[in-house]
Structures are given as C-alpha cells and as structure tokens.
Write an enzyme that holds these catalytic residues in place. Structure first.
Site, PDB file in Angstrom:
ATOM      1  N   HIS A   1      50.152  -2.674  58.266  1.00 40.39           N
ATOM      2  CA  HIS A   1      51.286  -2.037  57.285  1.00 40.39           C
ATOM      3  C   HIS A   1      50.509  -2.220  55.785  1.00 40.39           C
ATOM      4  O   HIS A   1      50.296  -3.531  55.494  1.00 40.39           O
ATOM      5  CB  HIS A   1      52.511  -2.430  57.565  1.00 40.39           C
ATOM      6  CG  HIS A   1      53.589  -1.930  56.443  1.00 40.39           C
ATOM      7  ND1 HIS A   1      53.904  -2.545  55.442  1.00 40.39           N
ATOM      8  CD2 HIS A   1      54.198  -0.725  56.674  1.00 40.39           C
ATOM      9  CE1 HIS A   1      54.829  -1.766  54.769  1.00 40.39           C
ATOM     10  NE2 HIS A   1      54.977  -0.676  55.308  1.00 40.39           N
TER      11      HIS A   1
ATOM     12  N   HIS B   1      61.073   5.015  60.391  1.00 43.86           N
ATOM     13  CA  HIS B   1      61.387   4.022  59.208  1.00 43.86           C
ATOM     14  C   HIS B   1      62.640   3.496  59.316  1.00 43.86           C
ATOM     15  O   HIS B   1      63.444   3.288  58.484  1.00 43.86           O
ATOM     16  CB  HIS B   1      61.384   5.002  58.047  1.00 43.86           C
ATOM     17  CG  HIS B   1      61.095   4.452  56.772  1.00 43.86           C
ATOM     18  ND1 HIS B   1      61.763   4.043  55.751  1.00 43.86           N
ATOM     19  CD2 HIS B   1      59.815   3.819  56.230  1.00 43.86           C
ATOM     20  CE1 HIS B   1      61.371   3.558  54.644  1.00 43.86           C
ATOM     21  NE2 HIS B   1      59.881   3.389  54.924  1.00 43.86           N
TER      22      HIS B   1
END
Length: 385
Positions: free
Chosen positions: A284, A185
């Site tokens: 994603h 992340h």
C-alpha cells in the site's frame, strides 16, 4: 557512525518527512505518517529521538526492537508509523554509507522491473472509464478504483447494481489486457461483500481490497469462500502478528504499508511470512516519494511481489511541490519513470532518490492540517470513508 540530530517536515498534501543526521555527514530520509494524524505522529518521532540521538546508526534491527517493544505498550498505527519512518531513514543511511541501494542490502534484486498501478476516480461510470483510459495512455497496465462511495451495511439492489456498473465501465474502457483492482476501502460489511463480489467475478478483477474492515479480519474467511476474486488486505495491519489472522483466512494478496507497518524491516518480514502462505505482496502506498522509494526497495528484493501502488494520479498534485506533488519533492523524478507500466530497478545508493530539501522546506513553511473526511449515512449515523 552516530545519530546526532533530526528534522521533521510537515508537507502538503498530507505527509510528514523525516531527515536523520549522523556525525559523519551522512543523512537519511524517512516518511513517518498516519494520514490525518500527522502532528500526533511527529510527536511520536520526537519521543523516539530521545533514545535514538547518540546511538549507532548501523544497528537498524536493534533500534527496531527497542522502538516497537521497549515501551511496554505495543502496536497500532502511530507507533508503527513512527518506527517505519525512522527505519526507512536508517536503511537510507546504511545504503549511502556503503554506496549501494537498499535492495542490495536485503539480499540483492530478484527482478529488473516493478509493475505499478494508478488510481482512477469518478462518480459516474463514464467518468471512471475516461479516467481509466487516461491512466493507460500514461503508460500503466493496471488501475485501481473504488466501486462505491457511501454504502449502507445492507444496501439496496440499486446500490448493488451501481457497483457492478462502475466496475464494468472501467473493464470495458481498458479491455482484457489491463488489470483492474477494486478497493472496497472497508465500506462493505461482510454481508455486502458476500452479496456483491460474486456479481463482479465475470469482470475478472486483479483483486478486491479491504472487503471488510480491519477489525473484522477474522471474518475474511467467509468472504474468501464466497468468491473467486483474489482477496487483498493489509494497509491497516501494522505488524506480522496483525497479519496472522488474514493469512489464516486465506487472503491472496498482502498489502502492508512501508510507512505504517514498521518500515522496510517489518514489511520485508511480512512478505516472507506471506510467501509461506502462498500470498503475494502488493504494498500500500498512496503517499509521498520517500514511502514509494522505500516500497520499491522491498519490491525488488521480494520473490512473491505482485504490484506496487503509487500516488501519481491519485487526485492531489502530481508533479509540483507547490501543490504538494510527489515528483516536486525530488531533485530528479527519473527514478519514478513508467516504462510499459513498470519502474526500472534503481541503482543509486540508499532509497535511490535525492530529496529536494529546498522544495521540502518551502512546503513545510505552509504545512498542512489534512483530516480524514467525515461521512454519515442518511439516518445521521457514522459511515466508513
């Protein structure tokens, strides 16, 4: 067939839906959203509609070129997401007008099933292990996890060990037949990634995602050389031009978001560019049903596809529009049914789903004001979420 109108719907938990209408009664749906900047994105769509209303809905590529290049200032998440949602809706219209799924318009399917993965959450290794087992019991064959919460740019040996312990707990819980992907992340510095990733290699992760922030994409080659774990990135890259440095750095998996990276049109091109570099596609998509449906259409037509993210189990409402869930915004959730960890090829026209407009309108009456969480280090400085 002319575009005659549109409507935007701000819906929980953090999404924005677009319905695009034509003079022949055919409508299409898209999901233009920058999470945490929904109102900004909506205003961008409104500006784009000053050009689009009255235009021929079938000229998808020409509209893409105008939306991305005619405004002088180019690129970025907002313009990319505005274009993405409109592009999805235009492909949806084209599929409905011709009575075929979008993947048929992209050259036809190259597979019958698309493998998907689900998220697991928890602060402690035991929590993560339980969450991983629950996803496997749900029928998934792959899961993804954050290996850490807040990390210092160069954290302590104890923090490094916590990362290893969390991933090891999930690996032990699911066994060797289930894949475990790791999402850093952007919380790791380049130096921390090079320190930690070799320690995770014995656990054989499917890939490690965003081991550095997108602004450090040029430094990815150092991370790639430091580990045997396949490196993935791309959710914060918004065009094939943005991906160029990542491909040159040697990533193994490209992760464009069909709601950020210019829609179906540009995601398809990024996938083709990835294939040239022997890179796999894993879009994603921690987003809503329209974005997932659009992603699947690309997946079924893409030879170098690997696996698809989806938001069931991500931590906010799964099945009810009353709580902002993915399935609750559909008339029929069957197109997103998991069988042996995969979703079967949709045959319905357009994006392959029927949006429950009544549920969307009810949710839009409440709206939302979701914002990205603000994290700080112990010394008070800003930390990556």
């Amino acid at each position: 067939m002319k575009i005659v109108g549109y409507e935007l719907f701000l819906v929980e938990p953090r999404w924005l839906f677009l319905r695009l209408d034509t003079d022949e009664g055919v409508s299409g749906w898209g999901e233009p959203i920058v999470e945490g900047r929904a109102a900004t994105t909506a205003r961008g769509v409104e500006e784009a509609m000053e050009y689009l209303v009255g235009q021929d809905a079938s000229r998808i590529e020409d509209h893409w070129q105008v939306l991305t290049k005619a405004g002088f200032y180019r690129g970025g998440p907002v313009l990319g997401s505005v274009t993405a949602g409109i592009d999805q809706a235009l492909w949806d219209i084209a599929g409905h007008a011709l009575g075929v799924p979008v993947h048929q318009l992209l050259g036809g399917p190259v597979r019958d099933r698309v493998r998907v993965y689900g998220w697991v959450h928890g602060s402690e290794p035991a929590e993560l292990a339980d969450a991983a087992r629950a996803q496997v019991e749900r029928g998934l064959t792959a899961v993804k996890m954050n290996p850490s919460e807040l990390l210092a740019p160069l954290d302590t040996p104890a923090a490094v060990q916590r990362v290893v312990d969390r991933v090891a707990a999930v690996r032990d819980a699911v066994g060797p037949q289930v894949d475990v992907a790791i999402d850093c992340h952007g919380r790791f510095s380049t130096a921390m990634s090079r320190r930690v990733l070799p320690l995770l290699e014995p656990l054989l992760p499917l890939f490690v995602e965003e081991p550095v922030l997108p602004e450090h994409t040029r430094d990815l080659d150092a991370v790639v050389r430091s580990t045997t774990i396949p490196v993935a990135t791309g959710e914060r890259l918004f065009s094939r031009w943005d991906f160029r440095a990542a491909f040159e750095a040697g990533i193994a998996v490209a992760q464009p978001d069909v709601s950020h990276a210019g829609g179906i049109s540009e995601t398809r091109r990024i996938a083709a560019m990835a294939e040239v570099h022997d890179v796999l596609l894993a879009p994603h998509c921690p987003l809503g049903p329209i974005a997932l449906a659009a992603s699947l259409q690309v997946d079924f037509a893409t030879p170098n596809f690997l696996i698809q993210e989806q938001s069931l189990g991500i931590g906010y409402g799964d099945d009810s529009a009353d709580v902002g869930g993915l399935l609750g915004y559909l008339v029929d959730p069957a197109p997103f049914t998991f069988v042996d960890g995969s979703i079967a090829r949709p045959t319905a026209p357009g994006l392959g789903i029927e949006v429950d407009e009544a549920a969307v309108r009810r949710a839009a009456e409440r709206g939302h004001a979701w914002r990205t969480p603000l994290w700080r280090h112990a010394d008070g400085s800003l930390a990556a979420w």
